[in-house]
Design a protein around this motif. Structure first.
Motif, PDB file in Angstrom:
ATOM      1  N   UNK A 261     -92.297-123.580 -13.771  1.00 50.70           N
ATOM      2  CA  UNK A 261     -91.033-123.878 -13.089  1.00 50.70           C
ATOM      3  C   UNK A 261     -90.848-122.912 -11.916  1.00 50.70           C
ATOM      4  N   UNK A 262     -90.156-123.403 -10.875  1.00 48.55           N
ATOM      5  CA  UNK A 262     -90.088-122.673  -9.607  1.00 48.55           C
ATOM      6  C   UNK A 262     -88.643-122.412  -9.194  1.00 48.55           C
ATOM      7  N   UNK A 263     -88.494-121.778  -8.046  1.00 45.82           N
ATOM      8  CA  UNK A 263     -87.196-121.635  -7.389  1.00 45.82           C
ATOM      9  C   UNK A 263     -87.024-122.826  -6.456  1.00 45.82           C
ATOM     10  N   UNK A 264     -85.936-123.583  -6.627  1.00 46.27           N
ATOM     11  CA  UNK A 264     -85.697-124.755  -5.796  1.00 46.27           C
ATOM     12  C   UNK A 264     -86.126-126.040  -6.479  1.00 46.27           C
ATOM     13  N   UNK A 265     -85.787-127.132  -5.818  1.00 43.77           N
ATOM     14  CA  UNK A 265     -86.023-128.448  -6.400  1.00 43.77           C
ATOM     15  C   UNK A 265     -86.801-129.321  -5.421  1.00 43.77           C
ATOM     16  N   UNK A 266     -87.661-130.191  -5.973  1.00 50.12           N
ATOM     17  CA  UNK A 266     -88.298-131.200  -5.126  1.00 50.12           C
ATOM     18  C   UNK A 266     -88.772-132.380  -5.962  1.00 50.12           C
ATOM     19  N   UNK A 267     -88.901-133.493  -5.255  1.00 43.51           N
ATOM     20  CA  UNK A 267     -89.407-134.729  -5.849  1.00 43.51           C
ATOM     21  C   UNK A 267     -90.387-135.362  -4.870  1.00 43.51           C
ATOM     22  N   UNK A 268     -91.191-136.301  -5.371  1.00 47.13           N
ATOM     23  CA  UNK A 268     -92.109-137.048  -4.523  1.00 47.13           C
ATOM     24  C   UNK A 268     -93.296-136.218  -4.070  1.00 47.13           C
ATOM     25  N   UNK A 269     -94.049-136.793  -3.116  1.00 46.07           N
ATOM     26  CA  UNK A 269     -95.201-136.098  -2.561  1.00 46.07           C
ATOM     27  C   UNK A 269     -96.290-135.792  -3.557  1.00 46.07           C
ATOM     28  N   UNK A 270     -96.446-136.655  -4.581  1.00 43.74           N
ATOM     29  CA  UNK A 270     -97.359-136.310  -5.666  1.00 43.74           C
ATOM     30  C   UNK A 270     -98.816-136.233  -5.211  1.00 43.74           C
ATOM     31  N   UNK A 271     -99.228-137.095  -4.298  1.00 42.80           N
ATOM     32  CA  UNK A 271    -100.616-137.063  -3.826  1.00 42.80           C
ATOM     33  C   UNK A 271    -100.910-135.813  -3.011  1.00 42.80           C
ATOM     34  N   UNK A 272     -99.881-135.180  -2.482  1.00 42.45           N
ATOM     35  CA  UNK A 272    -100.053-133.996  -1.641  1.00 42.45           C
ATOM     36  C   UNK A 272    -100.025-132.695  -2.439  1.00 42.45           C
ATOM     37  N   UNK A 273     -99.617-132.749  -3.675  1.00 42.96           N
ATOM     38  CA  UNK A 273     -99.439-131.508  -4.443  1.00 42.96           C
ATOM     39  C   UNK A 273    -100.784-130.903  -4.842  1.00 42.96           C
ATOM     40  N   UNK A 274    -100.825-129.581  -4.836  1.00 42.59           N
ATOM     41  CA  UNK A 274    -102.051-128.886  -5.221  1.00 42.59           C
ATOM     42  C   UNK A 274    -101.909-128.281  -6.611  1.00 42.59           C
ATOM     43  N   UNK A 275    -103.038-127.842  -7.144  1.00 42.49           N
ATOM     44  CA  UNK A 275    -103.084-127.109  -8.400  1.00 42.49           C
ATOM     45  C   UNK A 275    -103.110-125.617  -8.066  1.00 42.49           C
ATOM     46  N   UNK A 276    -102.194-124.854  -8.652  1.00 40.95           N
ATOM     47  CA  UNK A 276    -102.055-123.430  -8.318  1.00 40.95           C
ATOM     48  C   UNK A 276    -103.390-122.691  -8.373  1.00 40.95           C
ATOM     49  N   UNK A 277    -104.178-122.997  -9.378  1.00 43.18           N
ATOM     50  CA  UNK A 277    -105.411-122.257  -9.615  1.00 43.18           C
ATOM     51  C   UNK A 277    -106.440-122.431  -8.498  1.00 43.18           C
ATOM     52  N   UNK A 278    -106.227-123.413  -7.619  1.00 41.00           N
ATOM     53  CA  UNK A 278    -107.212-123.704  -6.574  1.00 41.00           C
ATOM     54  C   UNK A 278    -106.852-123.128  -5.207  1.00 41.00           C
ATOM     55  N   UNK A 279    -105.722-122.440  -5.097  1.00 42.76           N
ATOM     56  CA  UNK A 279    -105.270-121.966  -3.794  1.00 42.76           C
ATOM     57  C   UNK A 279    -106.315-121.108  -3.081  1.00 42.76           C
ATOM     58  N   UNK A 280    -106.785-120.082  -3.726  1.00 44.17           N
ATOM     59  CA  UNK A 280    -107.701-119.149  -3.065  1.00 44.17           C
ATOM     60  C   UNK A 280    -109.003-119.821  -2.680  1.00 44.17           C
ATOM     61  N   UNK A 281    -109.540-120.652  -3.583  1.00 42.99           N
ATOM     62  CA  UNK A 281    -110.778-121.355  -3.265  1.00 42.99           C
ATOM     63  C   UNK A 281    -110.617-122.219  -2.018  1.00 42.99           C
ATOM     64  N   UNK A 282    -109.494-122.925  -1.930  1.00 46.45           N
ATOM     65  CA  UNK A 282    -109.294-123.818  -0.792  1.00 46.45           C
ATOM     66  C   UNK A 282    -109.153-123.016   0.504  1.00 46.45           C
ATOM     67  N   UNK A 283    -108.415-121.934   0.462  1.00 47.22           N
ATOM     68  CA  UNK A 283    -108.203-121.140   1.680  1.00 47.22           C
ATOM     69  C   UNK A 283    -109.494-120.477   2.145  1.00 47.22           C
ATOM     70  N   UNK A 284    -110.306-120.008   1.213  1.00 50.93           N
ATOM     71  CA  UNK A 284    -111.587-119.420   1.598  1.00 50.93           C
ATOM     72  C   UNK A 284    -112.487-120.483   2.223  1.00 50.93           C
ATOM     73  N   UNK A 285    -112.515-121.680   1.633  1.00 53.69           N
ATOM     74  CA  UNK A 285    -113.340-122.759   2.178  1.00 53.69           C
ATOM     75  C   UNK A 285    -112.862-123.162   3.569  1.00 53.69           C
ATOM     76  N   UNK A 286    -111.538-123.270   3.740  1.00 49.14           N
ATOM     77  CA  UNK A 286    -111.003-123.631   5.051  1.00 49.14           C
ATOM     78  C   UNK A 286    -111.294-122.541   6.079  1.00 49.14           C
ATOM     79  N   UNK A 287    -111.214-121.292   5.661  1.00 55.76           N
ATOM     80  CA  UNK A 287    -111.497-120.181   6.574  1.00 55.76           C
ATOM     81  C   UNK A 287    -112.956-120.183   7.001  1.00 55.76           C
ATOM     82  N   UNK A 288    -113.865-120.370   6.043  1.00 53.16           N
ATOM     83  CA  UNK A 288    -115.291-120.397   6.366  1.00 53.16           C
ATOM     84  C   UNK A 288    -115.606-121.537   7.337  1.00 53.16           C
ATOM     85  N   UNK A 289    -115.014-122.701   7.100  1.00 54.43           N
ATOM     86  CA  UNK A 289    -115.243-123.844   7.988  1.00 54.43           C
ATOM     87  C   UNK A 289    -114.737-123.535   9.394  1.00 54.43           C
ATOM     88  N   UNK A 290    -113.515-122.961   9.485  1.00 55.29           N
ATOM     89  CA  UNK A 290    -112.923-122.696  10.793  1.00 55.29           C
ATOM     90  C   UNK A 290    -113.718-121.612  11.551  1.00 55.29           C
TER      91      UNK A 290
END
Length: 549
Positions: A261-290
């Protein structure tokens, strides 16, 4: 063959021998010799001149790539090279072993939004109202037209990107248009590209923003973000607490995503939501590509990590990597990110031409809203090292954090006690790249480039103003070994790394050379020193800038 001897040649020429040149030839040889000697002298002079310049810091003859890695809530004592126990940080330690490790390296504020604001703008955040911890629907805090670190570097021909946590707001005054174009944002203040966590991960929404839009957002499932529950039956951390895999301890009990559970409320955007555990992996991959896409140009990458901010939901391969629980595991994940970025530079043969600055946005906090064992599993680990305080206050532990510079072949290995701060990156990197500083922006950023580069006898700042979240009238002022603390509210949180208020006098004075832990208030013993520092603090606040005009 021997040259024929003219009949007019004197007898002494005949006596010496027929192989000798004539007087006219000798004059020619002498002239040529003089010219050769002059040329040799000039070359030797130029060589000496070049050698002399080679021994001086060459501030803007080349334009290195620049990567700033900013950790989140990382304390002075949280990494091995600063004395950490219970978690290994070999890649960060490598930066320190091969570069400059600063013992008086600071961020400008003890919370994330104001430090990030000051880092990018070169101006203390307290000078702009509304720069405390940004809520989910915050508009852009840095407006187009403001000179920023990336906009300055673009003047020198740099490609620029920010990848990671943003938390500086998006959109116009009404707030972000989550289903449309998110502007103004990073691209309007100097970045060419962004791949963001738009807020911070204990706040909603859990989506990526790429450039101007939410990534993978389905128009048929619009994203809504608000401060109140959208309906009476909306699941929250209070109503559905038994469904959480990470329980909350205080405050973080609104919308649930990924079992947290988080601070604040939201609904929708389900296809856009990420899994917390993947944040660092995704950012490192995006950084390497860039980095790879921009390797033929000088580039500036702001790698803005979320580790080790709450919720500390690290990737499964890092779970249990430390003996400190999820907080220590997040430090291990952060270190892995550093290692992967260095690996990318080496693979692309960019390591010798890249300046890396490693820092943190503020000091440590243990229980910051979730039950993750940060206090219970602490053991003998000292997150703030020898210092008092941490996140949310202006004691040394709140803003004195790991600070390392690394540039193989350019920055010598060593340790520096010079005073440097994240707010100085704008002026210092502008000096490095030959960009002129704007007269009316970057009002508190000072050029400490030589100190950052490890130049012998270089000096850092002679003073630094420290702030908390910017709403309580709390400031710290370090000047040399002296530290003045002003606490208008009469109390501060997290002074002993527990989120309980500590009662404090309005004014305190500490001699950091004798009392780095700020335990002994000597304001009564040194009233003249305290008065002088009060006046300086008032001047720094009231005059609107500290960088000389």
């Amino acid at each position: 063959m021997p040259r024929p001897i003219p009949s007019s040649q004197p007898a002494w020429d005949l006596a010496i021998g027929s192989s000798l040149p004539s007087r006219s030839a000798l004059r020619e040889i002498t002239l040529r010799g003089c010219l050769v000697l002059i040329a040799v002298g000039m070359v030797m002079g130029w060589v000496s001149l070049v050698e002399a310049f080679a021994n001086e810091p060459n501030r803007n003859a080349d334009r290195p790539n620049i990567i700033v890695i900013m950790a989140d809530d990382l304390g002075w004592g949280d990494v091995g090279c600063y004395g950490a126990t219970g978690v290994a940080t070999p890649h960060i330690d490598r930066l320190a072993a091969e570069g400059q490790r600063f013992t008086s390296g600071y961020c400008s504020a003890s919370t994330c939004t104001p430090t990030r604001y000051s880092f990018l703008t070169g101006t203390y955040a307290f000078r702009k109202p509304g720069t405390g911890i940004a809520p989910p629907n915050s508009p852009a805090l840095i407006q187009p037209g403001t000179a920023t670190l990336p906009s300055l570097l673009k003047q020198a021909g740099y490609r620029t990107a920010v990848i990671g946590k943003w938390h500086l707001g998006l959109g116009e005054a009404a707030g972000p248009d989550w289903n449309g174009e998110l502007r103004p944002g990073p691209l309007e203040i100097g970045f060419d590209h962004c791949f963001l966590l738009p807020t911070t991960n204990d706040r909603v929404p859990q989506v990526y923003v790429q450039d101007h839009r939410v990534l993978n957002l389905d128009p048929a499932d619009p994203l809504w973000v608000g401060n109140q529950a959208p309906s009476d039956d909306h699941p929250t951390g209070i109503t559905h607490r038994d469904s959480l895999w990470m329980n909350w301890s205080h405050g973080h009990n609104s919308t649930i995503h990924n079992g947290i559970s988080r601070i604040g409320f939201y609904t929708g955007g389900h296809a856009a939501r990420f899994r917390d555990q993947d944040l660092s992996d995704r950012w490192v991959a995006e950084s390497a590509r860039w980095i790879e896409e921009n390797r033929k140009h000088p580039f500036f990458l702001f790698f803005s990590s979320h580790d080790l901010h709450v919720p500390r939901a690290v990737h499964e391969r890092f779970q249990g990597k430390s003996r400190l629980g999820p907080r220590g595991d997040a430090i291990a994940e952060l270190d892995w990110c550093v290692g992967r970025l260095l690996e990318t530079l080496e693979r692309l043969e960019l390591d010798q031409s890249t300046l890396v600055i490693f820092c943190s946005d503020n000091g440590p906090v243990l229980d910051d809203g979730y039950v993750d064992g940060a206090i219970e599993q602490l053991g003998d680990h000292r997150p703030a090292g020898p210092f008092r305080g941490g996140k949310y206050n202006v004691f040394e532990g709140g803003t004195r954090t790991p600070f390392i510079t690394w540039w193989p072949g350019r920055i010598p290995a060593g340790e520096s006690d010079e005073l440097v701060c994240t707010i100085d990156c704008a002026a210092s990197l502008a000096a490095l790249t030959g960009v002129e500083m704007p007269a009316d922006d970057c009002l508190d950023s000072l050029d400490v480039l030589d100190a950052l580069l490890g130049v012998p006898d270089a000096h850092g700042r002679d003073h630094l103003l420290q702030q908390d979240n910017g709403r309580s009238g709390s400031f710290g002022l370090r000047q040399g070994d002296w530290k003045l603390v002003r606490t208008d509210s009469g109390r501060a949180s997290n002074v002993e790394l527990r989120l309980t208020p500590t009662q404090l006098p309005r004014w305190q004075l500490f001699d950091l050379s004798r009392d780095p832990g700020e335990r002994h208030n000597v304001i009564e013993q040194f009233p003249d020193r305290a008065d002088a520092m009060r006046r300086l603090l008032d001047e720094l606040i009231d005059q609107g800038r500290s960088r000389p005009e």
